[in-house]
Design a protein around this motif. Structure first.
Motif, PDB file in Angstrom:
ATOM      1  N   HIS A   1      10.580   9.602   3.314  1.00 21.23           N
ATOM      2  CA  HIS A   1      11.311  10.792   2.868  1.00 21.23           C
ATOM      3  C   HIS A   1      12.555  10.135   2.475  1.00 21.23           C
ATOM      4  CE1 HIS A   1       8.439  13.846   3.690  1.00 21.23           C
ATOM      5  NE2 HIS A   1       8.467  13.109   4.723  1.00 21.23           N
ATOM      6  N   ARG A   2      12.944  10.581   1.264  1.00 16.34           N
ATOM      7  CA  ARG A   2      14.417  10.379   0.549  1.00 16.34           C
ATOM      8  C   ARG A   2      14.887   8.800   0.608  1.00 16.34           C
ATOM      9  NH1 ARG A   2      18.968  14.515   1.095  1.00 16.34           N
ATOM     10  NH2 ARG A   2      18.003  15.770  -0.428  1.00 16.34           N
ATOM     11  N   LEU A   3      13.933   7.789   0.126  1.00 18.65           N
ATOM     12  CA  LEU A   3      14.325   6.615  -0.061  1.00 18.65           C
ATOM     13  C   LEU A   3      15.229   5.923  -0.972  1.00 18.65           C
ATOM     14  CD1 LEU A   3      10.441   5.338   0.554  1.00 18.65           C
ATOM     15  CD2 LEU A   3      12.329   5.707   2.329  1.00 18.65           C
ATOM     16  N   ILE A   4      15.963   4.972  -0.692  1.00 15.75           N
ATOM     17  CA  ILE A   4      16.939   4.298  -1.458  1.00 15.75           C
ATOM     18  C   ILE A   4      16.673   2.837  -1.568  1.00 15.75           C
ATOM     19  CG2 ILE A   4      19.187   3.766  -1.723  1.00 15.75           C
ATOM     20  CD1 ILE A   4      19.848   6.664   0.003  1.00 15.75           C
ATOM     21  N   LEU A   5      16.507   2.145  -2.710  1.00 15.33           N
ATOM     22  CA  LEU A   5      16.495   0.985  -2.815  1.00 15.33           C
ATOM     23  C   LEU A   5      17.687   0.166  -2.568  1.00 15.33           C
ATOM     24  CD1 LEU A   5      14.583  -1.432  -3.421  1.00 15.33           C
ATOM     25  CD2 LEU A   5      14.919  -1.092  -6.091  1.00 15.33           C
ATOM     26  N   ASP A   6      17.821  -0.785  -1.732  1.00 12.77           N
ATOM     27  CA  ASP A   6      18.895  -1.314  -1.471  1.00 12.77           C
ATOM     28  C   ASP A   6      18.903  -2.970  -1.358  1.00 12.77           C
ATOM     29  OD1 ASP A   6      21.646  -0.818  -0.481  1.00 12.77           O
ATOM     30  OD2 ASP A   6      21.019  -1.882   1.428  1.00 12.77           O
ATOM     31  N   HIS A   7      20.140  -3.285  -1.935  1.00 15.44           N
ATOM     32  CA  HIS A   7      20.338  -4.826  -1.857  1.00 15.44           C
ATOM     33  C   HIS A   7      20.481  -5.559  -0.548  1.00 15.44           C
ATOM     34  CE1 HIS A   7      21.492  -3.474  -5.909  1.00 15.44           C
ATOM     35  NE2 HIS A   7      21.439  -4.806  -6.315  1.00 15.44           N
ATOM     36  N   ARG A   8      19.644  -6.615  -0.227  1.00 13.74           N
ATOM     37  CA  ARG A   8      19.928  -7.099   1.046  1.00 13.74           C
ATOM     38  C   ARG A   8      21.549  -7.653   1.161  1.00 13.74           C
ATOM     39  NH1 ARG A   8      14.349 -10.320   2.016  1.00 13.74           N
ATOM     40  NH2 ARG A   8      12.985  -8.563   2.260  1.00 13.74           N
ATOM     41  N   GLU A   9      21.789  -8.564  -0.167  1.00 17.27           N
ATOM     42  CA  GLU A   9      23.155  -8.995  -0.116  1.00 17.27           C
ATOM     43  C   GLU A   9      23.800  -7.991  -1.166  1.00 17.27           C
ATOM     44  OE1 GLU A   9      25.705 -12.867  -1.306  1.00 17.27           O
ATOM     45  OE2 GLU A   9      23.453 -13.085  -1.549  1.00 17.27           O
ATOM     46  N   GLU A  10      24.664  -7.370  -0.672  1.00 21.67           N
ATOM     47  CA  GLU A  10      25.519  -6.490  -1.373  1.00 21.67           C
ATOM     48  C   GLU A  10      26.115  -7.034  -2.575  1.00 21.67           C
ATOM     49  OE1 GLU A  10      26.959  -3.003   0.057  1.00 21.67           O
ATOM     50  OE2 GLU A  10      25.938  -3.045   1.879  1.00 21.67           O
ATOM     51  N   ARG A  11      26.008  -5.896  -3.923  1.00 20.53           N
ATOM     52  CA  ARG A  11      26.632  -6.289  -4.996  1.00 20.53           C
ATOM     53  C   ARG A  11      28.169  -6.786  -4.835  1.00 20.53           C
ATOM     54  NH1 ARG A  11      26.534  -2.191  -8.474  1.00 20.53           N
ATOM     55  NH2 ARG A  11      26.943  -3.351 -10.070  1.00 20.53           N
ATOM     56  N   LYS A  12      28.810  -6.042  -3.910  1.00 20.19           N
ATOM     57  CA  LYS A  12      30.417  -6.344  -3.706  1.00 20.19           C
ATOM     58  C   LYS A  12      30.661  -7.762  -2.812  1.00 20.19           C
ATOM     59  CE  LYS A  12      31.683  -1.450  -3.564  1.00 20.19           C
ATOM     60  NZ  LYS A  12      32.421  -0.364  -2.906  1.00 20.19           N
ATOM     61  N   ASP A  13      29.399  -8.115  -2.154  1.00 24.53           N
ATOM     62  CA  ASP A  13      29.697  -9.215  -1.567  1.00 24.53           C
ATOM     63  C   ASP A  13      29.039 -10.542  -2.252  1.00 24.53           C
ATOM     64  OD1 ASP A  13      30.785  -7.783   0.534  1.00 24.53           O
ATOM     65  OD2 ASP A  13      28.761  -7.441   1.648  1.00 24.53           O
ATOM     66  N   GLY A  14      28.892 -10.285  -3.587  1.00 23.30           N
ATOM     67  CA  GLY A  14      28.228 -11.540  -4.437  1.00 23.30           C
ATOM     68  C   GLY A  14      26.915 -11.311  -4.779  1.00 23.30           C
ATOM     69  N   GLY A  15      26.238 -10.321  -4.320  1.00 20.55           N
ATOM     70  CA  GLY A  15      24.602 -10.057  -4.712  1.00 20.55           C
ATOM     71  C   GLY A  15      24.564  -9.873  -6.096  1.00 20.55           C
ATOM     72  N   ALA A  16      23.284 -10.480  -6.755  1.00 19.48           N
ATOM     73  CA  ALA A  16      22.812  -9.886  -8.084  1.00 19.48           C
ATOM     74  C   ALA A  16      22.610  -8.531  -8.292  1.00 19.48           C
ATOM     75  CB  ALA A  16      21.549 -10.788  -8.161  1.00 19.48           C
ATOM     76  N   ASP A  17      23.282  -8.154  -9.446  1.00 18.72           N
ATOM     77  CA  ASP A  17      22.621  -6.717  -9.972  1.00 18.72           C
ATOM     78  C   ASP A  17      21.147  -6.284  -9.585  1.00 18.72           C
ATOM     79  OD1 ASP A  17      25.342  -6.104 -10.443  1.00 18.72           O
ATOM     80  OD2 ASP A  17      25.458  -6.453 -12.638  1.00 18.72           O
ATOM     81  N   LEU A  18      20.442  -7.156 -10.342  1.00 19.48           N
ATOM     82  CA  LEU A  18      19.031  -7.022 -10.313  1.00 19.48           C
ATOM     83  C   LEU A  18      18.349  -8.287  -9.821  1.00 19.48           C
ATOM     84  CD1 LEU A  18      18.673  -5.592 -13.893  1.00 19.48           C
ATOM     85  CD2 LEU A  18      18.834  -4.106 -11.752  1.00 19.48           C
TER      86      LEU A  18
ATOM     87  N   GLY B   1       0.702  -1.022  -0.025  1.00 19.01           N
ATOM     88  CA  GLY B   1       0.041   0.147  -0.004  1.00 19.01           C
ATOM     89  C   GLY B   1       0.781   1.170   0.114  1.00 19.01           C
ATOM     90  N   GLY B   2       2.164   1.282  -0.009  1.00 20.25           N
ATOM     91  CA  GLY B   2       2.690   2.165  -0.060  1.00 20.25           C
ATOM     92  C   GLY B   2       4.502   1.763  -0.028  1.00 20.25           C
ATOM     93  N   VAL B   3       5.299   2.862   0.019  1.00 21.13           N
ATOM     94  CA  VAL B   3       6.542   2.562   0.245  1.00 21.13           C
ATOM     95  C   VAL B   3       7.139   3.347   1.209  1.00 21.13           C
ATOM     96  CG1 VAL B   3       8.948   2.858  -0.865  1.00 21.13           C
ATOM     97  CG2 VAL B   3       6.785   2.415  -2.316  1.00 21.13           C
ATOM     98  N   TRP B   4       8.064   2.662   2.136  1.00 20.67           N
ATOM     99  CA  TRP B   4       8.605   3.493   3.191  1.00 20.67           C
ATOM    100  C   TRP B   4       9.808   2.724   3.689  1.00 20.67           C
ATOM    101  CZ3 TRP B   4       3.494   1.853   3.554  1.00 20.67           C
ATOM    102  CH2 TRP B   4       3.105   0.613   3.966  1.00 20.67           C
ATOM    103  N   CYS B   5      10.542   3.344   4.735  1.00 21.47           N
ATOM    104  CA  CYS B   5      11.645   2.709   5.169  1.00 21.47           C
ATOM    105  C   CYS B   5      11.301   1.532   6.136  1.00 21.47           C
ATOM    106  CB  CYS B   5      12.614   3.801   5.933  1.00 21.47           C
ATOM    107  SG  CYS B   5      14.045   3.113   6.927  1.00 21.47           S
ATOM    108  N   CYS B   6      12.135   0.227   5.605  1.00 17.15           N
ATOM    109  CA  CYS B   6      11.814  -1.088   6.485  1.00 17.15           C
ATOM    110  C   CYS B   6      12.463  -0.914   7.868  1.00 17.15           C
ATOM    111  CB  CYS B   6      12.527  -1.921   5.793  1.00 17.15           C
ATOM    112  SG  CYS B   6      14.220  -1.935   5.712  1.00 17.15           S
ATOM    113  N   VAL B   7      13.147   0.252   8.300  1.00 19.53           N
ATOM    114  CA  VAL B   7      13.568   0.362   9.714  1.00 19.53           C
ATOM    115  C   VAL B   7      12.612   1.211  10.390  1.00 19.53           C
ATOM    116  CG1 VAL B   7      15.294   0.862  11.328  1.00 19.53           C
ATOM    117  CG2 VAL B   7      15.946  -0.128   8.939  1.00 19.53           C
ATOM    118  N   CYS B   8      12.668   2.358  10.042  1.00 15.24           N
ATOM    119  CA  CYS B   8      11.799   3.381  10.653  1.00 15.24           C
ATOM    120  C   CYS B   8      10.307   3.772  10.231  1.00 15.24           C
ATOM    121  CB  CYS B   8      12.711   4.649  11.146  1.00 15.24           C
ATOM    122  SG  CYS B   8      13.052   5.504   9.335  1.00 15.24           S
ATOM    123  N   GLY B   9      10.068   3.312   9.005  1.00 15.04           N
ATOM    124  CA  GLY B   9       8.624   3.934   8.328  1.00 15.04           C
ATOM    125  C   GLY B   9       8.642   5.158   7.689  1.00 15.04           C
TER     126      GLY B   9
END
Length: 108
Positions: free
Chosen positions: A61-78, A50-58
């Motif tokens: 404002h100024r949201l960033i989509l982030d990989h759970r497993e970082e790309r530098k640590d072997g996570g997939a690009d998409l 029903g909306g988009v919000w920070c998964c930590v604090c809710g």
């Protein structure tokens, strides 16, 4: 005989001789593929919760989509949509700093 008083350290006042490296944006995050993926993920998230919000604090404002497993640590690009989270800037920076510190310690 009087007690010796501890002398304050003067090392904290010395300027750093090593300058921080300038931040260089990863070109991947400017690519049309990433921008399209991010837009699709935003729509998927809105439909799912029903909306988009920070998964930590809710925050919404100024949201960033982030990989759970970082790309530098072997996570997939998409990766699959459920492998990504939205973070506000403050929580994204904290998560990124923690991952960077973990890599500096050798993955621990």
């Amino acid at each position: 005989m009087g007690r010796l008083k501890s002398m304050p350290s003067r090392l904290g006042a010395l300027p750093s001789r090593v300058k921080a490296m300038p931040k260089v944006a990863d070109r991947f995050y400017q690519s049309p593929e990433w921008r399209a993926y991010r837009d699709q993920h935003r729509q998927w998230t809105k439909a799912r919760q029903g909306g988009v919000w920070c998964c930590v604090c809710g925050s919404t404002h100024r949201l960033i989509l982030d990989h759970r497993e970082e790309r530098k640590d072997g996570g997939a690009d998409l990766p699959a949509f459920d492998k990504m989270d939205w973070y506000c800037t403050a929580h994204h920076n904290a998560k990124t700093a923690e991952a960077r510190a973990r890599r500096a310690r050798g993955g621990r």
